[in-house]
Motif scaffolding. Sequence first.
Motif, PDB file in Angstrom:
ATOM      1  N   LEU A   1       0.864  -1.182   0.000  1.00  0.00           N
ATOM      2  CA  LEU A   1       0.000   0.000   0.000  1.00  0.00           C
ATOM      3  C   LEU A   1       0.899   1.229   0.000  1.00  0.00           C
ATOM      4  CD1 LEU A   1      -2.784   1.443   0.347  1.00  0.00           C
ATOM      5  CD2 LEU A   1      -2.404   1.284   2.834  1.00  0.00           C
ATOM      6  N   LEU A   2       0.758   2.078  -1.018  1.00  0.00           N
ATOM      7  CA  LEU A   2       1.536   3.310  -1.129  1.00  0.00           C
ATOM      8  C   LEU A   2       0.608   4.490  -0.848  1.00  0.00           C
ATOM      9  CD1 LEU A   2       4.200   4.751  -1.904  1.00  0.00           C
ATOM     10  CD2 LEU A   2       3.405   4.720  -4.286  1.00  0.00           C
ATOM     11  N   VAL A   3       0.910   5.234   0.214  1.00  0.00           N
ATOM     12  CA  VAL A   3       0.045   6.321   0.682  1.00  0.00           C
ATOM     13  C   VAL A   3       0.726   7.660   0.440  1.00  0.00           C
ATOM     14  CG1 VAL A   3      -1.067   7.354   2.712  1.00  0.00           C
ATOM     15  CG2 VAL A   3      -1.085   4.865   2.386  1.00  0.00           C
ATOM     16  N   ASP A   4      -0.001   8.569  -0.156  1.00  0.00           N
ATOM     17  CA  ASP A   4       0.525   9.883  -0.485  1.00  0.00           C
ATOM     18  C   ASP A   4       0.269  10.877   0.643  1.00  0.00           C
ATOM     19  OD1 ASP A   4       1.429  12.124  -1.886  1.00  0.00           O
ATOM     20  OD2 ASP A   4      -0.508  12.455  -2.859  1.00  0.00           O
ATOM     21  N   LYS A   5       1.316  11.412   1.205  1.00  0.00           N
ATOM     22  CA  LYS A   5       1.321  12.610   2.049  1.00  0.00           C
ATOM     23  C   LYS A   5       0.832  12.427   3.477  1.00  0.00           C
ATOM     24  CE  LYS A   5      -0.212  17.442   1.996  1.00  0.00           C
ATOM     25  NZ  LYS A   5      -1.034  18.447   1.299  1.00  0.00           N
ATOM     26  N   LYS A   6      -0.382  11.950   3.682  1.00  0.00           N
ATOM     27  CA  LYS A   6      -0.956  11.893   5.030  1.00  0.00           C
ATOM     28  C   LYS A   6      -1.026  10.442   5.517  1.00  0.00           C
ATOM     29  CE  LYS A   6      -3.723  16.131   4.789  1.00  0.00           C
ATOM     30  NZ  LYS A   6      -3.105  16.810   5.936  1.00  0.00           N
ATOM     31  N   PRO A   7      -0.375  10.113   6.631  1.00  0.00           N
ATOM     32  CA  PRO A   7      -0.339   8.721   7.101  1.00  0.00           C
ATOM     33  C   PRO A   7      -1.714   8.106   7.337  1.00  0.00           C
ATOM     34  CG  PRO A   7       1.276  10.046   8.280  1.00  0.00           C
ATOM     35  CD  PRO A   7       0.464  10.999   7.461  1.00  0.00           C
ATOM     36  N   TYR A   8      -2.683   8.909   7.764  1.00  0.00           N
ATOM     37  CA  TYR A   8      -4.049   8.421   7.981  1.00  0.00           C
ATOM     38  C   TYR A   8      -4.988   8.821   6.849  1.00  0.00           C
ATOM     39  CZ  TYR A   8      -3.129   7.072  12.865  1.00  0.00           C
ATOM     40  OH  TYR A   8      -2.666   6.464  14.011  1.00  0.00           O
ATOM     41  N   GLY A   9      -4.464   9.434   5.787  1.00  0.00           N
ATOM     42  CA  GLY A   9      -5.331   9.954   4.747  1.00  0.00           C
ATOM     43  C   GLY A   9      -6.007  11.238   5.201  1.00  0.00           C
ATOM     44  N   ILE A  10      -6.898  11.752   4.380  1.00  0.00           N
ATOM     45  CA  ILE A  10      -7.627  12.969   4.713  1.00  0.00           C
ATOM     46  C   ILE A  10      -8.601  12.671   5.850  1.00  0.00           C
ATOM     47  CG2 ILE A  10      -9.256  14.706   3.857  1.00  0.00           C
ATOM     48  CD1 ILE A  10      -8.086  14.279   1.078  1.00  0.00           C
ATOM     49  N   GLN A  11      -8.464  13.414   6.943  1.00  0.00           N
ATOM     50  CA  GLN A  11      -9.375  13.274   8.089  1.00  0.00           C
ATOM     51  C   GLN A  11      -9.490  11.821   8.558  1.00  0.00           C
ATOM     52  OE1 GLN A  11     -11.275  16.005   9.619  1.00  0.00           O
ATOM     53  NE2 GLN A  11      -9.684  17.123   8.520  1.00  0.00           N
ATOM     54  N   LYS A  12      -8.348  11.103   8.523  1.00  0.00           N
ATOM     55  CA  LYS A  12      -8.258   9.720   9.004  1.00  0.00           C
ATOM     56  C   LYS A  12      -9.135   8.741   8.228  1.00  0.00           C
ATOM     57  CE  LYS A  12      -6.559  10.734  13.636  1.00  0.00           C
ATOM     58  NZ  LYS A  12      -6.617  10.425  15.068  1.00  0.00           N
ATOM     59  N   GLU A  13      -9.394   9.038   6.954  1.00  0.00           N
ATOM     60  CA  GLU A  13     -10.248   8.141   6.170  1.00  0.00           C
ATOM     61  C   GLU A  13      -9.545   6.819   5.831  1.00  0.00           C
ATOM     62  OE1 GLU A  13     -11.324  10.145   2.593  1.00  0.00           O
ATOM     63  OE2 GLU A  13      -9.290  10.234   1.798  1.00  0.00           O
ATOM     64  N   LEU A  14      -8.234   6.732   6.066  1.00  0.00           N
ATOM     65  CA  LEU A  14      -7.496   5.486   5.807  1.00  0.00           C
ATOM     66  C   LEU A  14      -7.433   4.562   7.023  1.00  0.00           C
ATOM     67  CD1 LEU A  14      -4.274   6.330   3.726  1.00  0.00           C
ATOM     68  CD2 LEU A  14      -6.184   4.883   3.043  1.00  0.00           C
ATOM     69  N   LEU A  15      -7.861   5.037   8.171  1.00  0.00           N
ATOM     70  CA  LEU A  15      -7.630   4.280   9.407  1.00  0.00           C
ATOM     71  C   LEU A  15      -8.244   2.891   9.359  1.00  0.00           C
ATOM     72  CD1 LEU A  15      -6.513   4.081  12.231  1.00  0.00           C
ATOM     73  CD2 LEU A  15      -8.552   5.262  13.086  1.00  0.00           C
ATOM     74  N   SER A  16      -9.486   2.772   8.924  1.00  0.00           N
ATOM     75  CA  SER A  16     -10.121   1.454   8.897  1.00  0.00           C
ATOM     76  C   SER A  16      -9.416   0.517   7.925  1.00  0.00           C
ATOM     77  CB  SER A  16     -11.603   1.575   8.533  1.00  0.00           C
ATOM     78  OG  SER A  16     -11.767   2.063   7.217  1.00  0.00           O
ATOM     79  N   THR A  17      -8.860   1.063   6.848  1.00  0.00           N
ATOM     80  CA  THR A  17      -8.115   0.248   5.887  1.00  0.00           C
ATOM     81  C   THR A  17      -6.809  -0.245   6.494  1.00  0.00           C
ATOM     82  OG1 THR A  17      -9.071   1.426   3.998  1.00  0.00           O
ATOM     83  CG2 THR A  17      -6.998   0.257   3.622  1.00  0.00           C
ATOM     84  N   LEU A  18      -6.111   0.625   7.197  1.00  0.00           N
ATOM     85  CA  LEU A  18      -4.872   0.231   7.865  1.00  0.00           C
ATOM     86  C   LEU A  18      -5.138  -0.860   8.894  1.00  0.00           C
ATOM     87  CD1 LEU A  18      -3.320   3.788   8.384  1.00  0.00           C
ATOM     88  CD2 LEU A  18      -2.505   2.032   6.786  1.00  0.00           C
TER      89      LEU A  18
END
Length: 399
Positions: free
Chosen positions: A101-118
Amino acid sequence: MRLMVYSHDAFGLGNLRRMLSICEYLLKDQTDLSILLVSGSPMLQAFRLPKGLDYIKLPCLNRGQSGTLFAKYLGTELEETLKWRSHLIHSAALHFKPDVLLVDKKPYGIQKELLSTLEHLETHQPKTQKVLLLRDILDSPVKTIGEWKRQGYYQAIQSWYDQVLVVGMAELFDVAQEYQFPLPIAKKVHYCGYIRKSSQGLNRMELRWFLRIKPSEKLVVVTPGGGEDGYPLVKAYLAGLKYLPNQVKVRSVILCGPEMPLSQQQDIQTQALQYSGVEVQAFTDNLIGYLDAADAVVSMGGYNTLTEILALDKRTVVVPRITPSQEQLIRAERFMHNGLIRAIHPNHLQPKSLMQAVIAQLEDRAAPSLELDFNGLPNIANQLSNLFLRPPDREPALA
């Protein structure tokens, strides 16, 4: 091998263009690779996508010049839109099952929208490697450090991520030092150099022939990137044409950018009619070709545009964006200090001084004091190739 890419998309085209460049290079480098790109950029459909790359389009967000997030097109509340985006990203990871998984710029995505995926990947696919990609400069150190502490980004990188790839040079801006990365995070940082893109359309000589540029004429390309806040720069350039000395023969191509409001584009078209030798376009998918054809460039200070100009060894005048982030201003100052560009603070932007800077760049042949490393794409490919071959080595995620 499967790579899932999350592209930050709240403002402009820079992040999307950078991630697409990486994807295209990886597909040429790795024949058995499939890439799924997840982004809310409204311009995804305007780019030619190579075989092996597909995408999921998220509902668009925008942060505008104020920095306040909102749903760009839909009449939905921000919280509702973010939950929707988060669900789509999670579902993509669930079914695509990426190796990396390659994530651009924000470790949690915008407003932590990546957290559930992580969390999902950590629990159900723990062998998935997670990589954070950072451009050379995010914002001022004071603002960035404060935000990263508030958002828990330092802990997120330490707990979730295997590597941090920086598309820049420590000699110009040492991300780990400037943003006070703790030692465990600093050890994960790899400086890859800047990204060099290749032209996908007409080359320099073909474009100059197409534009009917005479041997005695100089071509100046004006590009404000996505264009959402580029109107003042273009307007100042057009107004500055009256200050051109008669002996300096200049032709101009203005690329407004697809996100410049239509009313502003129409106003620029009207203003341009006052001058001979000015062509106005809304958008081109061959920006590299136009930059290559140019003798000088007028631009803002975005990462992609500026590094693409310098990779072609072009003289440029930069008027950086200063809100809501100081990123472009800092980059312009660092690059100018090393003799790579001329820069004008937007608060001091005047048509006459802008045109004087353009003329100076057309005549200047001094060598910069620092040579830039443009091996970003092969270095990123090498780092990711190694990750496909080894298991993760990081601390457990936080409960």
